[in-house]
Design an enzyme around this catalytic site. Structure first.
Site, PDB file in Angstrom:
ATOM      1  N   HIS A 136      39.439  30.987  25.161  1.00  0.00           N
ATOM      2  CA  HIS A 136      40.145  30.522  26.363  1.00  0.00           C
ATOM      3  C   HIS A 136      40.567  29.051  26.274  1.00  0.00           C
ATOM      4  O   HIS A 136      41.253  28.562  27.176  1.00  0.00           O
ATOM      5  CB  HIS A 136      39.282  30.716  27.611  1.00  0.00           C
ATOM      6  CG  HIS A 136      38.881  32.137  27.856  1.00  0.00           C
ATOM      7  ND1 HIS A 136      39.797  33.163  27.938  1.00  0.00           N
ATOM      8  CD2 HIS A 136      37.661  32.721  28.001  1.00  0.00           C
ATOM      9  CE1 HIS A 136      39.151  34.306  28.137  1.00  0.00           C
ATOM     10  NE2 HIS A 136      37.867  34.071  28.170  1.00  0.00           N
ATOM     11  N   ASP A 170      37.224  40.812  22.920  1.00  0.00           N
ATOM     12  CA  ASP A 170      36.460  40.355  24.084  1.00  0.00           C
ATOM     13  C   ASP A 170      36.987  41.085  25.333  1.00  0.00           C
ATOM     14  O   ASP A 170      38.140  41.512  25.363  1.00  0.00           O
ATOM     15  CB  ASP A 170      36.640  38.838  24.228  1.00  0.00           C
ATOM     16  CG  ASP A 170      35.724  38.199  25.255  1.00  0.00           C
ATOM     17  OD1 ASP A 170      34.677  37.665  24.871  1.00  0.00           O
ATOM     18  OD2 ASP A 170      36.073  38.238  26.463  1.00  0.00           O
TER      19      ASP A 170
HETATM   20  N1  Q9C Z   1      32.569  34.669  38.963  1.00  0.00           N
HETATM   21  C1  Q9C Z   1      34.344  34.419  27.735  1.00  0.00           C
HETATM   22  O1  Q9C Z   1      33.963  35.578  27.736  1.00  0.00           O
HETATM   23  N2  Q9C Z   1      34.909  33.855  35.076  1.00  0.00           N
HETATM   24  N3  Q9C Z   1      34.637  33.761  28.877  1.00  0.00           N
HETATM   25  C2  Q9C Z   1      33.917  34.780  35.510  1.00  0.00           C
HETATM   26  C3  Q9C Z   1      32.577  35.027  37.556  1.00  0.00           C
HETATM   27  C4  Q9C Z   1      34.800  33.252  33.768  1.00  0.00           C
HETATM   28  C5  Q9C Z   1      34.591  34.409  30.158  1.00  0.00           C
HETATM   29  C6  Q9C Z   1      33.981  35.006  36.976  1.00  0.00           C
HETATM   30  C7  Q9C Z   1      34.873  34.227  32.619  1.00  0.00           C
HETATM   31  C8  Q9C Z   1      34.983  33.526  31.289  1.00  0.00           C
HETATM   32  C9  Q9C Z   1      34.411  33.667  26.460  1.00  0.00           C
HETATM   33 ZN    ZN Z   2      34.878  37.333  27.654  1.00  0.00          ZN
END
Ligand code: Q9C
Ligand code: ZN
Length: 320
Positions: A136, A170
């Protein structure tokens, strides 16, 4: 297979993430790595190598110089044990800074680059156990637990030596990686992920995004439904692999996230632990030298097992 890892990630220890201003526990914890290491050791995956330190030049080909300097300087000024939510160079509030964040992120990049170099030396498979994850992270933005884009930096390094395909499995779309290669014809990005209209990262990952300028046709987003079982998932994967085969890469980079697991606390399709072996068997069938880069996966109880199940077919292929 060659495995690369450093313990420096331990100094990156955010305690909370902000969602609409409300703090909740940070899911991207160092226990994830402990679980993976335990799995690798139990299943005799062999020596785990410490990567050497790579110069900043590799990072600067993917991230802007002001961004990298900002992270270095801002982290230096944070007291150990404290956490800072920066206001600049962010795409969301899911990547807080701690005193060790810059150093941990640099070392995660080193692990990815060492994996790429192992592949360039003729190794068939390398696994870079990166933490924090990377897909990301944008040209000059943190986001979604990511700071430096490990897979993009490694793929860019490999691209000086041949054609590269990136397969991102992912749960979340790898918006940073897509953006990095969106106008390039020498790196093909393919991602399988949950619908971005209702899942993070929201702003990217739609099937209409197929590349621009020289990169037209070199970006492929495959959306899988949130209740996808292994059957639907493999159908999507087969489409992705067919396109990769058409592209005929010299090297494959797999952005390997395990938050597609049915019991993942933040993602979760309907994939079971055994399904990761089947997924890997399909990828291994490409018979393309492969760098596997660790991305997400937040079930600290079972993450070790998921990673081992996934790596097993690669291991059998590489030691054949
Ligand atoms: N309230 C990776 O898997 N948002 N990143 C989640 C939870 C962030 C995931 C929402 C998700 C990021 C590397
Ligand atoms: Zn992820």
């Amino acid at each position: 297979m060659r495995i690369f890892y450093t313990a420096d990630h331990c100094d990156h220890q955010p305690k909370s993430e902000q969602y609409d201003g409300i703090a909740s526990p940070y899911p991207e914890v160092s226990a994830r790595v402990d679980a993976i290491l335990a799995g690798l050791q139990q299943h005799n995956f062999g020596t785990i190598h410490t990567p050497r330190k790579y110069p900043l030049e590799h990072i600067h080909q993917i991230h802007s110089q002001p961004y990298v300097s900002f992270l270095r300087r801002r982290c230096r000024d944070i007291t150990r044990g404290e956490q800072v939510q920066p206001s600049y160079f962010i795409s969301d509030t899911y990547a807080p800074l701690t005193s060790g964040t810059y150093h941990a992120s640099r070392r995660a990049v080193d692990a990815a680059l060492a994996g790429a170099d192992a592949i360039l030396r003729g190794e068939q498979v390398a696994y870079s156990l990166c933490r924090p994850p990377g897909h990301h992270a944008g040209h000059q933005s943190t986001g979604g637990y990511c700071y430096f884009n490990n897979a993009a930096i490694a793929a860019n390094h490999l691209s000086s030596h041949g054609r590269v395909a990136i397969l991102d499995i992912d749960f979340h779309h790898g918006n940073g990686t897509q953006d990095a290669f969106y106008t390039r014809a020498d790196v093909f990005y393919v991602s399988l992920h949950a619908d971005p209209s209702i899942n993070y990262p929201y702003i990217r990952g739609f099937a209409t995004e197929t590349g621009e300028a020289d990169g037209v046709g070199c970006n492929l987003n495959i959306v899988v439904s949130k209740n996808a079982t292994v059957t639907e998932y493999i159908a999507g994967l087969e489409k992705a692999l067919a396109k990769i085969q058409d592209f005929a890469p010299d090297y494959l980079v797999v952005s390997a996230g395990f938050d597609t697991f049915i019991d993942d606390p933040i993602g979760g399709l309907r994939l079971n632990a055994d399904d990761y072996t089947e997924i890997a068997e399909h990828i291994v069938a490409l018979r393309t030298p492969s760098l596997i880069v660790q991305e997400g996966g937040y079930n600290t109880e079972l993450l070790g097992e998921l990673v081992v199940n996934f790596l097993q077919p690669f291991n059998r292929w590489s030691s054949r």
